[in-house]
Design an enzyme around this catalytic site. Structure first.
Site, short mmCIF file in Angstrom:
data_model
loop_
_atom_site.label_atom_id
_atom_site.label_comp_id
_atom_site.label_asym_id
_atom_site.label_seq_id
_atom_site.Cartn_x
_atom_site.Cartn_y
_atom_site.Cartn_z
N ASP A 116 -5.22 22.18 6.72
CA ASP A 116 -5.70 21.10 5.86
C ASP A 116 -6.03 21.64 4.47
OD1 ASP A 116 -6.41 18.51 5.16
OD2 ASP A 116 -7.27 18.14 7.13
N GLU A 170 -0.49 0.67 -5.81
CA GLU A 170 -0.39 2.02 -6.39
C GLU A 170 0.89 2.18 -7.21
OE1 GLU A 170 -1.31 1.48 -3.21
OE2 GLU A 170 -3.01 2.76 -2.70
N ASN A 228 0.86 -1.19 0.00
CA ASN A 228 0.00 0.00 0.00
C ASN A 228 0.89 1.23 0.00
OD1 ASN A 228 -2.99 0.97 0.47
ND2 ASN A 228 -1.67 2.27 1.73
C1 LIG Z 1 -0.94 15.89 -0.47
C2 LIG Z 1 -1.73 14.85 0.25
C3 LIG Z 1 -1.60 14.73 1.61
C4 LIG Z 1 -2.30 13.74 2.30
N1 LIG Z 1 -2.11 13.60 3.63
C5 LIG Z 1 -2.68 12.55 4.27
C6 LIG Z 1 -2.40 12.31 5.65
O1 LIG Z 1 -1.68 13.07 6.30
N2 LIG Z 1 -2.95 11.22 6.24
C7 LIG Z 1 -3.76 10.36 5.55
O2 LIG Z 1 -4.18 9.37 6.12
N3 LIG Z 1 -4.08 10.59 4.27
C8 LIG Z 1 -3.55 11.66 3.61
N4 LIG Z 1 -3.84 11.89 2.29
C9 LIG Z 1 -4.82 11.06 1.61
C10 LIG Z 1 -4.31 9.74 1.16
O3 LIG Z 1 -3.00 9.71 0.74
C11 LIG Z 1 -5.11 9.34 -0.04
O4 LIG Z 1 -6.47 9.49 0.19
C12 LIG Z 1 -4.82 7.92 -0.42
O5 LIG Z 1 -5.45 7.75 -1.62
C13 LIG Z 1 -5.30 6.89 0.56
O6 LIG Z 1 -5.06 5.66 -0.06
P1 LIG Z 1 -5.43 4.27 0.63
O7 LIG Z 1 -6.89 4.35 0.99
O8 LIG Z 1 -5.14 3.26 -0.42
O9 LIG Z 1 -4.54 4.16 1.80
C14 LIG Z 1 -3.18 12.89 1.59
C15 LIG Z 1 -3.32 13.04 0.22
C16 LIG Z 1 -2.60 14.00 -0.45
C17 LIG Z 1 -2.76 14.12 -1.91
#
Ligand SMILES: Cc1cc2nc3c(=O)[nH]c(=O)nc-3n(C[C@H](O)[C@H](O)[C@H](O)COP(=O)(O)O)c2cc1C
Length: 441
Positions: A247, A201, A140
């Site tokens: 945020d 990913e 992941n």
């Molecule tokens: C710039 C950026 C910052 C992010 N920061 C966080 C974070 O601090 N914590 C978090 O859990 N998700 C964060 N996200 C969201 C996740 O990376 C994103 O939703 C991801 O697709 C989750 O994938 P998953 O559900 O496969 O783990 C961020 C996304 C971006 C684009």
């Protein structure tokens, strides 16, 4: 496209701003970034940080992604959809630039980790892409902002229910992690996607642009070889206070008790580029919103002919979308509204327009609402829906999905003979050089 190739492209295309004067990562860097939001900026010298440089705005424009993927801006949605549907396993090489230097001793405090805002809980890594392996679902890859605690530790924001959180929940021991900073553009895009659990990913990134990986030094994980910096370590079950921090919405996120990450090994390129991503800036917005466009496109395409989707920056690039359709049936506008909400569960407001409306132009979308929409006929309102944790106006309930109202506007013109009165009057184009006006427009 590696960040160094991106810098070369941005310089050649005239988009790059280069700051020669040394800039302090403590508050000053963020102020310069905010003043230049939307543009790629290379900081050639940083106060107290040796040969480190910093880069911001890598993802601040859609044309940057188009250059990285070798396509046009309107084609991005199709390229993302294709890669999401057909991820391809990346090759693992023996060596990669991200391991040119292996630090003899871990000291995170010596890195140019910025403090963005005086009210922040600390110094933050904002463009860190965390790679983990889930015992059940495999690799992941996800963004997690990291607040610096001391020489070897961060506190990470790990949103409940996301891939990293699920993996931690099922593991009794520490979870090995590798955090890549300064990733190739396609890796940043893929890491921001939420494919079904079990979909890699980095396979999506490789389907977008070839993305060779290298094995980490101290953990059984692979990372993009062209990244600038790799932090290898463990997500522990210890908790610390994380936040406050701005945020996506531009509002301050609250303090929470979040997992501590211990870093055991640091590798990087020579003269590394530190990717600093401005919270709430255009780069953050594009990375959040753009990856939802293909999922909305897919959902709408199941009910009618979808020709485009745009998640708008005014809606924090998360809560608002414009959907463009090639209308074939009177019900298509409404069907598209329902489908769009299925395609992106945090979507709050959606406008559906016809193909003669430029979905990227908010004035044109407003024109369609003004001339084609009647609230008592074309408005869909849903109450008590699952909403976004980022929306301060939604009902936020601890440990549950937020609750919100949703609204869809069908701003498409009717079909058949009735459509005639909705067609925009156009004037024939002419050659302005004949009037000596070419350089005036
Ligand atoms: C710039 C950026 C910052 C992010 N920061 C966080 C974070 O601090 N914590 C978090 O859990 N998700 C964060 N996200 C969201 C996740 O990376 C994103 O939703 C991801 O697709 C989750 O994938 P998953 O559900 O496969 O783990 C961020 C996304 C971006 C684009």
């Amino acid at each position: 496209m590696s960040q160094r190739s991106f810098v070369a492209w941005a310089r050649e295309s005239g988009a790059l701003i280069e700051v020669e004067r040394p800039v302090d990562p403590h508050l000053e860097l963020a102020r310069v970034m905010a003043a230049l939001d939307g543009r790629p900026v290379l900081f050639r010298a940083l106060v107290g940080c040796g040969d480190w440089r910093a880069i911001s705005g890598v993802c601040a424009g859609r044309e940057h992604f188009a250059a990285a993927l070798g396509c046009t801006v309107p084609d991005l949605v199709h390229r993302m959809a294709e890669a999401l549907a057909h991820p391809t396993p990346p090759p693992v090489l023996d060596v990669g630039p991200c391991q040119e230097v292996v630090e003899a001793r871990v000291d995170l405090t010596r890195m140019p980790i910025p403090r963005y805002h005086p009210d922040d809980g600390g110094r933050y890594v904002t463009a860190g892409v965390a790679v983990i392996k889930d015992a059940n679902f495999g690799r992941n890859v996800s963004f997690h902002r990291l607040m610096l605690l001391d020489e070897r530790r961060f506190c990470a924001r790990i949103v409940e229910g996301r891939g990293t959180h699920t993996a931690m929940d099922t593991a009794e021991e520490d979870v090995p992690v590798a955090i890549a900073v300064g990733c190739p553009v396609q890796v940043l895009l893929a890491a921001a996607m939420s494919p079904p659990k079990g979909v890699d990913e980095l396979g999506i990134a490789h389907a977008l642009v070839p993305t060779p990986l290298v094995r980490c030094q101290t953990v059984d994980l692979e990372v993009p070889g062209e990244a600038e910096l790799i932090l290898e370590g463990r997500i522990t079950h210890a908790l610390a206070e994380e936040g406050p921090f701005p945020d996506l919405t531009g509002t301050m996120d609250v303090v929470r008790r979040q997992p501590v990450i211990e870093v055991d090994c640091v590798t990087h390129r020579r003269a590394p580029l530190f990717h600093a991503l401005l919270p709430g800036g255009m780069e953050h917005k594009n990375l959040m919103g753009m990856p939802r466009e293909p999922t909305i496109f897919d959902a709408v395409s199941q009910v009618c002919r979808c020709t485009g989707v745009y998640i708008t920056p005014g809606g924090t690039s998360w809560l608002h979308a414009v959907v463009q359709i090639d209308k074939q049936h009177e019900e298509d506008g409404r069907r598209a509204i329902w489908a769009a909400f299925r395609g992106h569960s945090s979507l709050k407001h959606v406008v559906v327009v016809d193909m003669d409306v430029d979905l990227y132009d908010s004035a044109d979308v407003e024109w369609a609402i003004a001339t084609r929409f009647q609230a008592d006929r074309d408005l869909v309102i849903l109450t008590e829906q699952p909403g976004s944790s980022l929306d301060p106006s939604a009902a936020q309930i601890l440990g549950q999905k937020a609750r919100t109202a949703k609204m869809g506007l069908d701003a498409t013109a009717p079909l058949g003979e009735d459509r005639q009165g909705y067609v925009r009057v156009g004037y024939e184009s002419l050659d302005l050089t004949q009037y000596g006006l070419k350089d005036k427009v």
